[in-house]
Write an enzyme that holds these catalytic residues in place. Structure first.
Site, mmCIF file in Angstrom:
data_model
loop_
_atom_site.group_PDB
_atom_site.id
_atom_site.type_symbol
_atom_site.label_atom_id
_atom_site.label_comp_id
_atom_site.label_asym_id
_atom_site.label_seq_id
_atom_site.Cartn_x
_atom_site.Cartn_y
_atom_site.Cartn_z
ATOM 1 N N HIS A 259 -10.957 2.130 -0.876
ATOM 2 C CA HIS A 259 -11.069 1.662 0.506
ATOM 3 C C HIS A 259 -11.802 0.326 0.491
ATOM 4 O O HIS A 259 -12.781 0.129 1.206
ATOM 5 C CB HIS A 259 -11.769 2.693 1.394
ATOM 6 N N HIS B 298 0.814 -1.210 0.000
ATOM 7 C CA HIS B 298 0.000 0.000 0.000
ATOM 8 C C HIS B 298 0.853 1.268 0.000
ATOM 9 O O HIS B 298 0.562 2.220 -0.703
ATOM 10 C CB HIS B 298 -0.920 -0.016 1.226
#
Ligand SMILES: Nc1ncnc2c1ncn2[C@@H]1O[C@H](COP(=O)(O)OP(=O)(O)O)[C@@H](O)[C@H]1O
Lengths: 589, 221, 72, 72
Positions: A86, A40
């Protein structure tokens, strides 16, 4: 020795860390490295491919690398925008996951000094007709997006939703935010000025989201209950104060640098600020205001508590900064200082509990070459036929009744599309949302409230749209990605706007698998070629990998967001037929 | 005519109200922590989520210092308009009767609605005509107007029901289709829909401008 | 039939913005000496089989990820 | 310091869509025999002077027009 594996690092990566440190890392250091070198934050599997995307264009103001990209929209104004995923947090807790997704992307926009003016969302779930779980996810994700955007007072002006089997276990929740700024006011996040003070402001730090970036966003999702405490909780009211407070601090020219706290919290924000500024930072974790007093140093460093920002301030301005924060009822604490060491040093009281080389953390995360291989057999089951008949009437009814074509009113009515008084085309009025810009010719300013002169001339405006089509990308990743750009541009064209810049969110499965690597690299090639053909720069984006459930990967889903300009909002096209007697024409290549 | 627009932490539609009021007069922002109305002729409490709607909509904002001044101002005949969250605040403060409860759908809903003018003699509706229909957007989660029946009867008898949702437009379940009410004197009005978002045909409708124009036409005290 | 009361609270350490807002508002109204304010939900219901209530809490009434519940 | 609990409920006779929604949702999850569901708020706080709590309720914590409160 297996501690690093629990944190998602390979043995190779661990050895590399030991080499860069010149010793074994301690607990704090290992936690920090594991996050900064997660997929990430470190873009381990995507960095080389992302470099192939075009990032130059005549209207480009800020390209990839900062919190958000920006393009020039005329009259001295820039439009900042970015899309972010998300997905995994939303699959675990859809309301909070989607809400904090919106909160996070908004902070990216105001971290560069821009005032957010619009939100768009791109959602994917399983077949809602059959799956109660998908209905639950849909309902709660939409409620979460609405809750955050409505409460903070930023218009949610558009989006898209599809329902398809491969998203059943791994839904997609992507949010895009758009903001405006006077171009010469853009602020960067590079920390500068040895001796300057680092101030943390916003919400208190708690245990939520500990390790979210490495666990939730960088690995395949399974039903592991242990991951649940990593859910983050958002408070749009806190963010509204944080937004107004940040913009006032910038307006008063009190800050040297500003950065939001997103994935990996204080760790990534401080390391990135230091890396960009080529400086070091000393942080004192015991000065961080906590929600629970017994938090350990590493927890404070990696907590993903929402609604927090970090800024660098000259010492003589600290009091003024704290006063502005107090006015907005926002906590603010000086937690560290800028040094010339190029090291991120973490102090717990008097004790030095972490001493990390900034470059190694931020810029030296190893990247991996993908090993793409086109699959020999189709990866996905043939989607079920909607209806099996030759009867045109029945087909029409089946189409009208399908979730993928049904009206989105039930969704977009839950979003305030109007706050801000800019929305000339709201959902269902046109293929793209049209937003008016402040017009200096009419006495309007972005930063200062000024009564408009009420002059009747052309109204400058932008148009925004977000699109993706996973099923087509699954069929042909290159063409599918090209088509996403084409569709989004066509949406802009329908209101009369010309694209200026593109942002994207690349939602894919596990790139370590050759066929996913193939989808991923082909889609990026298509995205890049389409942008080059249009002459549109990619100003930024986000990558979400490991989107897989027990039954396999999601459809490869690159989602693109475009911002375009149109000369006069009064001329924007709309969807409906306006008046009887108008001519209907079809235009095609 | 100078309008003051109150800004609480969490207010969202303040700029919109400022711009709407600027079309018919001057406007100025009033900060919640100040004890000063800056000599304005009319006060607008705009929409948004003051204090995050925490505890109960409008409950915390009503105790802010500026609200003490607004209460005095209102009781002395000053012009006050509460929009959406501002309406909730005025009800909590007791300047208007009733309370706002969650929509029956329990959902936030953003929708263009038709409003019927019931009383065109208040300070905020005198530029309208009775029976006139205004197209104005509404957007809220907690907009179901409630008051006990005797209070509703009294409001009706006194002409304090100022605006009603037209047939088919009462999406939040408000008692007797009430969209907006006034105090007895008609100087204080509150409504859930957003007239400040209906001041320009380009963004949907200009019907809401009439409310601001009404106040601007009231001679300054 | 028995009347059951369920108290639902934000889990310890989880953000409780409502509680914070109330805690800040009270002193401004002249109420001093108040701390540790938390706001939660209250669900009251008549049930034929009280043994089912914990399952109801887990499945619907509370969100076990972020809330604790207490059955009375 | 004493810990005080305040239960705040919608007044009887006022439509409580939250309660109704819960009541409707439960059978769908396989919970039968539930009725009379009401959803309210729970406020818990540490106070130095518990005698002040009724005034806090009247002024801030509850709206007496639409809510009843009970102090424990
Ligand atoms: N998730 C969403 N959020 C906000 N608006 C949405 C969302 N999904 C769809 N919309 C809006 O609903 C309208 C119709 O959407 P869609 O059916 O996808 O239309 P199109 O195929 O023309 O893009 C558009 O105005 C779109 O912006």
């Amino acid at each position: 020795m297996s501690k690093h594996r629990e944190l998602g690092l390979t043995d190779f990566e661990y050895d590399l860390i030991v080499e860069k440190m010149g010793r074994e890392p301690n607990e704090v250091e290992l936690a920090v490295f594991s996050l900064m070198w997660s997929e990430h934050c470190g873009y381990k599997h995507s960095r080389p491919l992302l470099k192939t995307l075009p990032t130059e264009g005549p209207r480009l103001v800020m390209g990839p690398g900062e919190n958000a990209g920006a393009v020039d929209v005329g009259n001295g104004l820039s439009c900042a925008f970015k899309v972010e995923s998300h997905n995994h947090p939303s699959a675990v807790e859809p309301f909070q996951g989607a809400a904090t997704g919106v909160g996070g992307i908004l902070r990216d926009i105001f971290a560069i000094g821009a005032r957010p003016i619009a939100i768009l969302d791109s959602l994917r779930f399983g077949e809602v007709g059959e799956s109660a779980r998908s209905r639950y996810l849909l309902e709660h994700a939409v409620a979460g997006i609405g809750h955050y955007g409505n409460s903070i007072g930023i218009a949610t002006v558009g989006g898209e939703i599809y329902f398809e089997g491969p998203y059943e276990q791994n839904c997609l929740v992507n949010a895009m935010a758009v903001g405006l700024i006077e171009t010469d006011e853009l602020i960067k996040s590079a920390a500068a000025g040895v001796g300057n003070v680092v101030v943390l402001f916003g919400a208190r730090t708690g245990r939520d989201g500990i390790g979210g970036a490495s666990v939730l966003a960088s690995a395949e999702l399974d039903a592991d209950m242990e991951k649940r405490p990593t859910v983050q909780i958002g408070d749009p009211f806190e963010e509204k104060k944080l937004l107004e407070c940040s913009l006032e601090l910038l307006d008063r020219k009190l800050l040297v640098a500003l950065q939001d706290l997103g994935a990996a919290g204080l760790t990534s924000s401080s390391a990135e600020m230091a890396a960009k500024g080529e400086v070091g930072l000393d942080l004192h974790v015991r000065r961080v205001p906590l929600r629970e007093q017994d938090m350990e140093a590493f927890e404070i460093m990696i907590s993903e508590s929402q609604e927090r920002m970090l800024c660098v301030v000259e010492p003589e301005r600290v009091q003024a900064v704290l006063a502005v924060c107090a006015k907005w009822e926002v906590n603010a604490t000086a937690i560290g200082e800028v040094t010339d060491t190029r090291r991120l040093r973490v102090f717990d009281g008097e004790e030095l509990v972490g001493d990390l080389p900034v470059e190694a953390l931020v810029d030296e995360c190893p990247t991996y070459e993908l090993e793409p291989a086109e699959p020999a057999t189709p990866l996905y089951p043939v989607p079920p036929k909607l209806i099996d008949t030759d009867d045109a009437g029945e087909i029409l009814l089946a189409l009208l009744g399908s979730a993928n074509l049904a009206s989105r009113k039930g969704v977009f009515e839950q979003y305030d599309a109007l706050v801000g008084s800019r929305t000339v085309r709201r959902p269902e009025q046109a293929d793209a949302a049209v937003l008016m810009l402040p017009d200096p010719a009419n006495g309007e300013r972005l930063t200062a409230l000024a009564p408009p002169k009420g002059e009747d001339g052309p109204k400058p405006a932008i148009a925004v749209s977000i699109d993706g089509n996973g099923r087509r990308v699954a069929a042909d990743p290159y063409r599918g990605a090209v088509e996403a750009v084409l569709e989004c541009s066509a949406n802009l064209a329908c209101v009369g706007a010309e694209p200026l810049g593109l942002t994207n969110c690349l939602n894919f499965g596990n790139p370590e698998k050759p066929h996913i690597a193939w989808q991923f690299s082909r889609a990026i090639a298509g995205l890049g070629d389409a942008c080059r053909a249009f002459g549109i720069p990619v100003v930024g984006g986000n990558v979400s990998l490991y989107n897989e459930g027990a039954e396999g990967p999601i459809y490869p889903t690159p989602v693109v967001g475009l911002v375009g300009e149109l000369p006069d909002a009064r001329m924007s096209g709309r969807l409906g037929f306006e008046s009887a007697g108008d001519v209907i024409a079809i235009v095609s290549a | 005519m100078k309008f003051g627009v109150v800004r609480f932490p969490g207010t969202c539609d303040d700029v919109d109200a400022f711009l709407a009021a600027s079309r018919v007069g001057e406007a100025e922002i009033l900060w919640h922590a100040d004890h000063d109305l800056k000599g304005v002729d009319a006060v607008i409490i705009p929409g948004g989520f003051s204090y995050g709607d925490h505890l109960r909509v409008g409950a915390v904002a009503r105790f802010s210092p500026v609200m003490r001044e607004v209460e005095l101002f209102a009781r002395n005949g000053g012009l006050v308009l509460g929009i959406c969250n501002g309406f909730q605040v005025l009800c909590e403060a007791g300047l208007l009767s009733g309370a706002l409860l969650p929509n029956t759908s329990l959902r936030f809903t953003c929708r263009q609605v038709d409003l019927e003018v019931v009383n065109a003699s208040t300070s905020w509706t005198n530029a309208c005509e009775v029976g006139e229909v205004l197209s104005v957007p509404a957007k809220h989660t907690t907009g179901r107007y409630y008051a006990p029946d005797p209070v509703l009867d009294e409001l009706e008898a006194n002409g304090q029901i100022v605006l009603k949702y037209a047939a088919g437009h009462n999406f939040n379940g408000s008692a007797r289709d009430i969209a907006g009410v006034s105090n007895k004197a008609g100087n204080v009005v509150g409504l859930m829909p957003h007239p400040e978002h209906a001041v320009d045909v380009l963004t949907g409708s200009a019907d809401g401008l009439k409310l601001f124009a009404s106040a601007a036409a009231v001679p300054a005290a | 039939m028995s009347r059951v009361r369920v108290l639902i609270r934000p889990k310890a350490g989880i953000l409780d913005p409502q509680g914070q807002t109330v805690e800040r508002a009270l002193p401004a109204l002249g109420f001093e000496g108040v701390s540790n304010v938390h706001v939660g939900r209250l669900v009251e219901l008549d049930v034929e089989d009280p043994a089912q209530v914990p399952a109801m809490c887990e499945k619907l009434l509370a969100n076990p990820l972020i809330e604790d519940y207490e059955i009375q």
